[in-house]
Design an enzyme around this catalytic site. Sequence first.
Site, PDB file in Angstrom:
ATOM      1  CB  SER A 138      16.991 -11.548  36.942  1.00 36.06           C
ATOM      2  OG  SER A 138      17.096 -10.167  36.642  1.00 36.06           O
TER       3      SER A 138
ATOM      4  CD  GLU B 157      17.102 -17.954  38.883  1.00 36.20           C
ATOM      5  OE1 GLU B 157      16.047 -18.594  38.711  1.00 36.20           O
ATOM      6  OE2 GLU B 157      17.143 -16.710  38.834  1.00 36.20           O
TER       7      GLU B 157
ATOM      8  CB  CYS C 196      11.307 -18.976  38.066  1.00 36.05           C
ATOM      9  SG  CYS C 196       9.523 -19.157  37.927  1.00 36.05           S
TER      10      CYS C 196
ATOM     11  NE  ARG D  17      17.672 -13.055  26.576  1.00 39.67           N
ATOM     12  CZ  ARG D  17      18.290 -13.499  27.649  1.00 39.67           C
ATOM     13  NH1 ARG D  17      18.179 -14.779  28.002  1.00 39.67           N
ATOM     14  NH2 ARG D  17      19.011 -12.688  28.393  1.00 39.67           N
TER      15      ARG D  17
END
Length: 498
Positions: free
Chosen positions: A225, A382, A280, A176
């Site tokens: 993740s 999350e 995070c 990304r």
Amino acid sequence: MRIIDHFIAGSAGAAGGREGEVFDPNTGQVQAKVKLGTPAVLEAAVAAAQAAQPAWAATNPQRRARVMFNFKALVEKHMDELAHMLSSEHGKVIADSKGDIQRGLEVIEFACGIPHLLKGEYTQGAGPGIDVYSMRQPLGIGAGITPFNFPAMIPLWMSGVAIACGNAFILKPSERDPSVPVRLAELFREAGLPEGILQVVHGDKEMVDAILDHPAISAVSFVGSSDIAHYVYSRGVAAGKRVQAMGGAKNHGVVMPDADLDQVVADLSGAAFGSAGERCMALPVVVPVGDKTADALREKLIPAIEALRVGVSTDAEAHYGPVVNAAHKQRVENWIQTGVDEGAELVVDGRGFQLQGHEQGFFIGPSLFDRVTPDMQSYKEEIFGPVLQIVRAPDFETALRLPSDHQYGNGVAIFTRNGHAAREFASRANVGMVGINVPIPVPVAYHSFGGWKRSAFGDHNQHGMEGIRFWTKVKTITQRWPDGSTDGGNAFIIPTMG
């Protein structure tokens, strides 16, 4: 259109193949294409690493440290260029991008001390005429698989320590926002790092699986993740690799009745909404103890949140910018709707936010929920966006149980003036990193970063001495220099040091 290529042995990778789109989150438009590598691309990177690594491992630690010093100076020289490049692909504001880079540089500074960090142990006279010593040696080839939210910091966390220890390193950054990792590799080469020691390969799951399965790669570090972290850990370990895999988080901030609420609100504004919540170590859950504390905190939070400025990455007055892409924007907004459907009170709704002149950008306004309960799915998972949830606790013990019982155990904070409460909380919280009046308790570079439970898989944390241990293996030598005066009568008895 600009093409972002692999960086293999100091040059671009193979031509052709699949490509991915790299967006400008501020406009919603595609700004570049990134090559998505195949196992053949990884094979070329591994071959280059195998050719270069033995000589690098044999380079004395002082010279490896000099490369780190040179690299640090070059990154500082190019800080503005790197920050604008990072913001244009990730969306975080320029000041936050500079923080991303600086946090990574702090690990490079730590790695500059590698001559000291690699020193082994020595015992003279462990037995009659016997000395024992140990040394730390590199693993060979390591790999890093890094997320979109810190495209400078996390690659530097991994590569700096691994390379300083004498390994070659293959980095697969997020597709990304891949430009900064490639530019960092170029700067490493300019700093004197030999070709083949740091290489960048782009890709998706096909490249990840190729890295996990390749027999020449000895260790893999991952951040992302939790579901993917578990997958990476399981597949990598099954292939005989050393793996550290950092997963997701749902960090809590416990607010005691004696806390300075003005300071808490200032801290929460940055910790919950900075970088659009795509951290995070963000603090998306606040746990006020007692309804009086909760009501007072809520009253102060609402105007503070409504005053937050959402803007383009280059807006120096903006508190945060867009999220990384359209899919992630939709995901966050879906979680907000889930919270509403579950019965939480949506106090501030950030959905539908549009920035004038940038209506196609991936912007989300700040959201605040109250009366969130532990049974809600929006609390358990999350969200990774600019959403703050208030979970009220009647007492200290309940507040302590909430983060301790949660599936994630990355970070937690307590806000209080009471030293005893802080000490109890730090000791008993079932979480890997604790802040006391510190909302984002990311350890300094010479300590280590890592959570517990589903926030981390593997036995070693990132950077600090834990990083040195992860990227090296210990060899222990027991030596004797006989003087010829002894016989071999006890040669068949297990040796002891008596």
